[in-house]
Scaffold this motif. Structure first.
Motif, short mmCIF file in Angstrom:
data_model
loop_
_atom_site.label_atom_id
_atom_site.label_comp_id
_atom_site.label_asym_id
_atom_site.label_seq_id
_atom_site.Cartn_x
_atom_site.Cartn_y
_atom_site.Cartn_z
N UNK A 348 0.84 -1.20 0.00
CA UNK A 348 0.00 0.00 0.00
C UNK A 348 0.87 1.25 0.00
N UNK A 349 0.58 2.15 -0.92
CA UNK A 349 1.18 3.49 -0.90
C UNK A 349 0.12 4.43 -0.34
N UNK A 350 0.33 4.88 0.89
CA UNK A 350 -0.70 5.66 1.56
C UNK A 350 -0.74 7.07 0.98
N UNK A 351 -1.87 7.39 0.38
CA UNK A 351 -2.09 8.72 -0.18
C UNK A 351 -2.53 9.68 0.92
N UNK A 352 -3.44 9.20 1.75
CA UNK A 352 -3.92 9.96 2.91
C UNK A 352 -3.86 9.01 4.10
N UNK A 353 -2.89 9.20 5.02
CA UNK A 353 -2.69 8.26 6.12
C UNK A 353 -3.89 8.20 7.05
N UNK A 354 -3.95 7.11 7.82
CA UNK A 354 -5.07 6.89 8.73
C UNK A 354 -4.75 7.22 10.16
N UNK A 355 -5.69 6.95 11.03
CA UNK A 355 -5.55 7.20 12.46
C UNK A 355 -6.91 7.27 13.11
N UNK A 356 -7.04 8.07 14.13
CA UNK A 356 -8.31 8.30 14.81
C UNK A 356 -9.31 8.88 13.82
N UNK A 357 -10.56 8.37 13.85
CA UNK A 357 -11.57 8.87 12.91
C UNK A 357 -12.80 9.46 13.59
N UNK A 358 -13.08 9.06 14.83
CA UNK A 358 -14.32 9.53 15.48
C UNK A 358 -14.11 9.60 16.99
N UNK A 359 -13.26 10.51 17.46
CA UNK A 359 -12.96 10.57 18.89
C UNK A 359 -14.19 10.96 19.71
N UNK A 360 -14.49 10.13 20.69
CA UNK A 360 -15.65 10.39 21.55
C UNK A 360 -15.26 10.21 23.01
N UNK A 361 -15.72 9.13 23.65
CA UNK A 361 -15.49 8.97 25.08
C UNK A 361 -14.03 8.86 25.46
N UNK A 362 -13.69 9.38 26.65
CA UNK A 362 -12.33 9.35 27.17
C UNK A 362 -12.32 8.84 28.61
N UNK A 593 -22.98 12.20 18.19
CA UNK A 593 -21.70 11.77 18.73
C UNK A 593 -21.58 12.29 20.16
N UNK A 594 -20.43 12.10 20.78
CA UNK A 594 -20.27 12.53 22.17
C UNK A 594 -18.92 13.20 22.33
N UNK A 595 -18.92 14.46 22.73
CA UNK A 595 -17.70 15.23 22.95
C UNK A 595 -17.34 15.12 24.43
N UNK A 596 -16.17 14.52 24.71
CA UNK A 596 -15.87 14.10 26.07
C UNK A 596 -14.71 14.88 26.67
#
Length: 619
Positions: A348-362, A593-596
């Motif tokens: 895979x040649x990453x064009x747009x790298x990944x990571x967290x997508x929907x941060x909610x509860x902490x 969603x939930x902003x925590x």
């Protein structure tokens, strides 16, 4: 351990409560995840004595993916990638060479949670499926004029025949079935396959969720080749003839087709090698490429039966793919939000790298060397980060349909909110409709599946209090409930729409998202003996957390800020404002969603910032 009937969890039952997306099987580390020590420039830290901006007190501990999940994609007439994002509620135009985002089409353009998209063969129009609201969208690429047509909740894959004369879609997760569309979106959609119990049970299974498919002509016959997400099969459906709508019984009619309906044949998956196939597209070599969300890409001989080879293995969470005119293969990953070109070597040649997508509860615990250990609910994954460096230290996969095995522990539900419970976490999810107690080593130790829309849950004394906002139940189930019994806690009508919870073990605080009141509640056993407003006039309070100085921290979604409430006086002060929090929802529950917010043993404050796919840290 509390368990649940497997059949009850086999399918989602509340249409507006499912944001679709996908199941995947993520358990690997994530090298593309970006952590950052750069200070946030769009947030301002304030206190009573200094009203000036103090950017140095607020820093981005973790920066995630550019996309809030990446789903269907196609190459546009301009040579750029067009990528759908259900969770991001947008279609992104991306340079396929360097990943630069050139444009975003969102709700203001009529794009409402797109799952898949396709251009017509001449490139004059872009079509997409808004899975949550059940609409097909069409955008004229010259005028950008948008036209919409309602089909049914769950519209997911969409594909033209090679000559552009016929257009097809199918339902997944929020329904099941197959339709043919008028490319001009004038005539009503023609249903090809329906379910026996539809529309009485819109989530009834007939095909088994026919996902992203392709078309091929064979001896003058038109076939659709695609995956059955729930049945773990690749099938082909003959749609040459415009037959009357056929009722298909799952799985009996998968082999041959329903009486009076289109012929169906199984192409691959009978050997049990597929886990959750999500997309199938013919490559330039004539082979059918099959993407499995478990992280595998197969090459299938469409003329055989289970004649396939494993082409490459990638990160779990794969969602969709498309071929460019030059044969280049591009792919998306929903769980981690990346977009990549798959090279002939399979790398895979990453064009747009990944990571967290929907941060909610902490939730924050004490880690090695007294460093904060930060847990984040990221919709499809529960992630663990180092509170000092921001490095991801562990990742645990959540499941939309967590069928309880005959032997062993229950799988983790989709984590949307979490709270600390000693060495455990209390996990709540309105996507999954349940609450669990989870341990990093033991897994799920308690399971309460009978809450339709739990927004938050905390350990209180010897039980768990659940904030449930099941507005679609009949009658609606809105309020605070004891997890062990399911009994509602009588607060004398104080709460209109409860959101976040916080507790010190003796007192409970709950925010009312609708009225902006924070209620302070004490108990005599299971019965409240005092229900008093701590503060009023807040704007859509969500995440709550106690600090170490007799204060209650409150994320005010309606004001894009973090406030602190003095527990003695009820006085409100601003800690951080200018936050880019989560987007408005497309349906119930209203907070979506939930902003925590959470406070670590160090006393540092952590915020989940959905608008930037980030975790902020406030010293």
């Amino acid at each position: 351990m509390n368990t649940i009937d497997k059949q009850k969890l086999w399918l989602p039952v509340r249409l507006a409560f499912l944001a679709v997306l996908v199941l995947a099987f993520s358990c690997s580390p994530e090298p593309e995840l970006n952590s950052s020590d750069l200070y946030a420039t769009n947030a301002r830290s304030r206190n009573k004595n200094d009203k000036k901006s103090q950017n140095s007190q607020v820093k981005a501990l973790v920066k995630g993916a550019k996309l809030q999940a990446a789903n269907g994609l196609d190459v546009g007439p301009d040579g750029h990638l067009y990528v759908a994002s259900v969770n991001g509620q947008e279609i992104v135009v991306m340079n396929k060479n360097n990943g630069k985002i050139l444009k975003r089409f969102g709700p203001e353009d009529g794009v409402l949670g797109p799952d898949d998209l396709v251009f017509n063969p001449d490139g004059s129009a872009l079509y997409w499926t808004d899975i949550l609201v059940g609409e097909i969208g069409r955008m004229d690429m010259v005028t950008l004029e948008v036209k919409k047509q309602f089909v049914a909740p769950g519209v997911n894959p969409i594909r033209f025949t090679k000559d552009g004369s016929r257009l097809f879609t199918a339902l997944d997760f929020l329904g099941d079935g197959l339709y043919e569309l008028d490319p001009d979106l004038n005539a009503p959609a023609r249903q090809i396959i329906s379910c026996p119990d539809f529309p009485e049970d819109p989530t009834a299974v007939c095909l088994g969720f026919f996902n992203s498919f392709d078309t091929r002509m064979e001896d003058g016959r038109l076939w659709l080749y695609g995956p059955l997400f729930a049945a773990n099969l690749i099938i082909a459906i003959d749609v040459t003839d415009e037959l009357p709508t056929a009722t298909l019984n799952f799985p009996a009619d998968l082999f041959g087709g329903p009486a009076g309906g289109p012929a169906i044949r199984v192409v691959a998956g009978l050997d049990g090698s597929l886990e959750n196939p999500a997309a199938a597209k013919f490559g330039p070599d004539g082979m059918l490429y099959v993407l499995d969300q478990a992280g595998e890409l197969w090459k299938v001989n469409a003329d055989g039966t289970d004649d396939k080879t494993l082409f490459t293995t990638l990160q779990p969470g794969l969602d969709n793919m498309t071929f460019d005119e030059d044969g280049s293969l591009y792919m998306t990953n929903n769980d981690h939000g990346w977009v990549a070109e798959i090279l002939p070597s399979g790398q895979a040649r990453y064009i747009s790298p990944g990571g967290v997508i929907a941060p909610m509860g902490l939730a924050v615990m004490s880690g090695p060397n007294n460093q904060d250990k930060v847990y984040l609910a990221d919709l499809f994954n529960l992630r663990q980060f180092n509170g000092t460096s921001g490095q991801q230290e562990a990742i645990y996969k959540g499941y939309l349909v967590p069928i309880v095995p005959e032997v062993g522990i229950a799988p983790l539900i989709l984590p949307m909110n979490i709270s600390q419970d000693g060495e455990d976490l209390v996990v709540s999810s309105w996507f999954s409709g349940g609450v669990q107690v989870w341990n990093p080593i033991q897994g799920v130790t308690e399971y309460y599946p009978d809450f339709g829309s739990p927004m938050d849950a905390v350990r209180f004394q010897d039980d768990i209090i659940v904030c449930n906002v099941d507005v679609l139940a009949s009658p609606p189930e809105i309020g605070l409930f004891w997890a062990s019994t399911g009994n509602i806690i009588d607060l004398g009508g104080a709460l209109a729409l409860p959101g976040g919870l916080a507790t010190d073990g003796e007192t409970l605080w709950v925010g009312d998202w609708a009225t902006g009141t924070i209620w302070e509640i004490t108990f005599n056993g299971e019965v409240p003996d005092s229900v008093e407003p701590l503060v009023t006039g807040l704007k859509n309070p969500e995440g709550l957390a106690l600090d170490q100085n007799n204060g209650l921290l409150v994320v005010e979604w309606g004001e894009s800020r973090l406030s602190r409430i003095d527990l003695d006086t009820g006085e409100r002060t601003t800690v951080v404002d200018g936050l880019k929090l989560g987007k408005p929802g497309l349906g119930a529950p209203p907070m979506w969603s939930f902003d925590a917010v959470a406070v670590g043993p160090s006393g540092d404050i952590y915020l989940s910032i959905a608008g930037e796919n980030a975790i902020y840290k406030v010293k």
